[in-house]
Design an enzyme around this catalytic site. Structure first.
Site, PDB file in Angstrom:
ATOM      1  N   TYR A   1      28.057   8.791 -21.709  1.00  0.00           N
ATOM      2  CA  TYR A   1      29.156   7.834 -21.841  1.00  0.00           C
ATOM      3  C   TYR A   1      30.134   8.302 -22.916  1.00  0.00           C
ATOM      4  O   TYR A   1      31.345   8.380 -22.676  1.00  0.00           O
ATOM      5  CB  TYR A   1      28.600   6.453 -22.186  1.00  0.00           C
ATOM      6  CG  TYR A   1      29.646   5.493 -22.700  1.00  0.00           C
ATOM      7  CD1 TYR A   1      30.677   5.056 -21.883  1.00  0.00           C
ATOM      8  CD2 TYR A   1      29.588   5.025 -24.012  1.00  0.00           C
ATOM      9  CE1 TYR A   1      31.643   4.181 -22.357  1.00  0.00           C
ATOM     10  CE2 TYR A   1      30.539   4.149 -24.498  1.00  0.00           C
ATOM     11  CZ  TYR A   1      31.565   3.736 -23.663  1.00  0.00           C
ATOM     12  OH  TYR A   1      32.518   2.868 -24.154  1.00  0.00           O
TER      13      TYR A   1
ATOM     14  N   ALA B   1      39.667   0.380 -17.913  1.00  0.00           N
ATOM     15  CA  ALA B   1      38.804   0.541 -16.746  1.00  0.00           C
ATOM     16  C   ALA B   1      37.812   1.678 -16.984  1.00  0.00           C
ATOM     17  O   ALA B   1      38.205   2.834 -17.084  1.00  0.00           O
ATOM     18  CB  ALA B   1      39.648   0.825 -15.510  1.00  0.00           C
TER      19      ALA B   1
ATOM     20  N   TYR C   1      36.053  -8.227 -19.868  1.00  0.00           N
ATOM     21  CA  TYR C   1      35.986  -8.983 -21.125  1.00  0.00           C
ATOM     22  C   TYR C   1      37.081  -8.557 -22.104  1.00  0.00           C
ATOM     23  O   TYR C   1      37.926  -9.362 -22.511  1.00  0.00           O
ATOM     24  CB  TYR C   1      34.600  -8.777 -21.724  1.00  0.00           C
ATOM     25  CG  TYR C   1      34.408  -9.204 -23.155  1.00  0.00           C
ATOM     26  CD1 TYR C   1      34.781 -10.469 -23.594  1.00  0.00           C
ATOM     27  CD2 TYR C   1      33.794  -8.342 -24.064  1.00  0.00           C
ATOM     28  CE1 TYR C   1      34.559 -10.859 -24.907  1.00  0.00           C
ATOM     29  CE2 TYR C   1      33.566  -8.722 -25.363  1.00  0.00           C
ATOM     30  CZ  TYR C   1      33.950  -9.981 -25.795  1.00  0.00           C
ATOM     31  OH  TYR C   1      33.733 -10.353 -27.089  1.00  0.00           O
TER      32      TYR C   1
ATOM     33  N   HIS D   1      25.042  -5.977 -23.287  1.00  0.00           N
ATOM     34  CA  HIS D   1      25.357  -6.044 -24.714  1.00  0.00           C
ATOM     35  C   HIS D   1      24.446  -7.024 -25.454  1.00  0.00           C
ATOM     36  O   HIS D   1      24.044  -8.049 -24.909  1.00  0.00           O
ATOM     37  CB  HIS D   1      26.820  -6.420 -24.910  1.00  0.00           C
ATOM     38  CG  HIS D   1      27.760  -5.329 -24.481  1.00  0.00           C
ATOM     39  ND1 HIS D   1      29.112  -5.492 -24.395  1.00  0.00           N
ATOM     40  CD2 HIS D   1      27.517  -4.043 -24.114  1.00  0.00           C
ATOM     41  CE1 HIS D   1      29.677  -4.363 -24.006  1.00  0.00           C
ATOM     42  NE2 HIS D   1      28.720  -3.474 -23.823  1.00  0.00           N
TER      43      HIS D   1
ATOM     44  N   ASN E   1      39.240  -2.975 -10.054  1.00  0.00           N
ATOM     45  CA  ASN E   1      38.522  -2.920  -8.778  1.00  0.00           C
ATOM     46  C   ASN E   1      37.386  -3.938  -8.688  1.00  0.00           C
ATOM     47  O   ASN E   1      36.687  -4.002  -7.676  1.00  0.00           O
ATOM     48  CB  ASN E   1      38.004  -1.503  -8.503  1.00  0.00           C
ATOM     49  CG  ASN E   1      36.957  -1.041  -9.499  1.00  0.00           C
ATOM     50  OD1 ASN E   1      36.445  -1.827 -10.308  1.00  0.00           O
ATOM     51  ND2 ASN E   1      36.633   0.246  -9.458  1.00  0.00           N
ATOM     52  N   LEU E   2      37.193  -4.712  -9.765  1.00  0.00           N
ATOM     53  CA  LEU E   2      36.217  -5.807  -9.813  1.00  0.00           C
ATOM     54  C   LEU E   2      34.777  -5.345  -9.627  1.00  0.00           C
ATOM     55  O   LEU E   2      33.906  -6.151  -9.267  1.00  0.00           O
ATOM     56  CB  LEU E   2      36.556  -6.894  -8.771  1.00  0.00           C
ATOM     57  CG  LEU E   2      37.929  -7.566  -8.927  1.00  0.00           C
ATOM     58  CD1 LEU E   2      38.109  -8.617  -7.830  1.00  0.00           C
ATOM     59  CD2 LEU E   2      38.097  -8.185 -10.296  1.00  0.00           C
TER      60      LEU E   2
ATOM     61  N   LYS F   1      34.219   9.780 -22.515  1.00  0.00           N
ATOM     62  CA  LYS F   1      35.378   9.282 -23.252  1.00  0.00           C
ATOM     63  C   LYS F   1      36.007  10.393 -24.104  1.00  0.00           C
ATOM     64  O   LYS F   1      37.243  10.471 -24.220  1.00  0.00           O
ATOM     65  CB  LYS F   1      34.971   8.110 -24.130  1.00  0.00           C
ATOM     66  CG  LYS F   1      34.577   6.864 -23.385  1.00  0.00           C
ATOM     67  CD  LYS F   1      35.788   6.088 -22.901  1.00  0.00           C
ATOM     68  CE  LYS F   1      35.411   4.703 -22.427  1.00  0.00           C
ATOM     69  NZ  LYS F   1      36.580   3.846 -22.178  1.00  0.00           N
TER      70      LYS F   1
END
Length: 321
Positions: A140, A73, A11, A186, A32-33, A144
């Protein structure tokens, strides 16, 4: 410039790739879909299916002359990260290290990183500024933050130029291009699924937070405003070495407020199911984007919740037509 966009079939990555091409850049999308769709790669961009941990693949790509990397990614579900932290550290942190090492080997030193407001955790004050303490409350955010720490050392030791852009909640759509995660996690697209009858209700996780209506408050930013900020950061790295910016509207909306706005914009009844809190969800996340405004002249152009939801609703209806 020739820009490698990792996660460019997603997105946000796909939208940024689209805007890059509108501004005359040559774009190569690497994805990598695993949670993306080939159809989200913009027309005219070169698509390479593969993983950012594949050093041989990266070596071949960088040998073609890449001027910069925009890195999207990643796995993005905070709730899942509290159940399976290991896959977040492998995919978001370790794989990014492989990407950075490949960039160093090839001499590519312009990097725009999709970071997150989750690096702040439960903030001491709002709006949150870039110098606030970094104390993630979920794996998560920690995955990051570890990348941000690596980038700081790479800059210090190797002269690596980077921009770390800390997002809050990204939403909205461009014509024919919007949010399409699989699985979807989301809030706004989940609410719109209910409006379309594709889901029975929208789940509210926690109604006892220290907020006016008891639900979490988040700062929502339109995806096109976000994309413009990425291009500004990429250009700024031509003369500056290290940039860290929040990206958000500067105002927050509760889960209940978002649901009410969606009811108003769609004209549909939207059922709600209230559940206990999820682990790792801070009560309030609102950004101060004053720094990027002062330094790069960025300002949101689509700041109202109604405009954000309205554009997402238009896209959502089209994608299932």
């Amino acid at each position: 410039m020739r820009i490698l966009v990792t996660g460019g079939a997603g997105y946000i990555g796909g939208t940024v790739a689209h805007v890059l091409m509108e501004h005359g850049h040559d774009v190569i999308v690497l994805d990598n879909l695993c949670h993306a769709r080939r159809s989200m790669v913009p027309t005219g961009a070169e698509f390479v299916e593969g993983d950012i941990a594949d050093r041989a693949l990266l070596k071949n790509l960088f040998a073609r002359g890449i001027d910069g990397v925009m890195h999207f990614a990643a796995l993005i579900e905070a709730g899942e990260s509290m159940k399976k932290p290991e896959i977040y550290f492998r995919n978001n942190t370790a794989s990014t290290l492989a990407l950075l090492e490949s960039m160093l080997e090839a001499g590519v030193k312009r990097f725009v990183f999709s970071s997150t407001a989750a690096v702040y955790g439960e903030p001491e004050s709002v709006p949150i500024r870039e110098d606030a303490p970094l104390r993630p409350t979920n794996a998560y955010g920690e995955s990051k933050l570890l990348v941000e720490q690596m980038l700081s050392w790479f800059h210090r030791i190797h002269g690596f130029r980077y921009a770390s852009l800390r997002y809050f909640n990204v939403a909205g759509a461009l014509p024919g291009r919007g949010e399409d995660h699989e699985p979807e996690s989301h809030l706004i697209p989940l609410i719109l699924d209910v409006a379309l009858g594709r889901r029975g209700n929208i789940k509210i996780f926690g109604n006892d937070y220290p907020t006016p209506d008891g639900t979490c408050i988040r700062d929502y930013i339109h995806v096109h405003d976000l994309a413009r900020a990425h291009l500004l950061a990429l250009d700024a790295l031509g003369g500056r070495e290290r940039l860290i910016y929040n990206l958000g509207n500067g105002s927050g909306f509760s889960v209940r407020q978002v649901i009410e706005a969606a009811r108003s914009m769609t004209g549909r009844a939207i059922s709600v199911e209230e559940l206990p809190r999820r682990a790792g969800d801070p009560a309030v996340l609102i950004a101060s984007s004053e720094k990027i405004g002062t330094e790069l002249g960025w300002k949101p152009q689509h700041s109202s919740l109604e405009e954000i939801i309205g554009s997402a609703w238009e896209w959502h209806q089209q994608r299932y037509a």
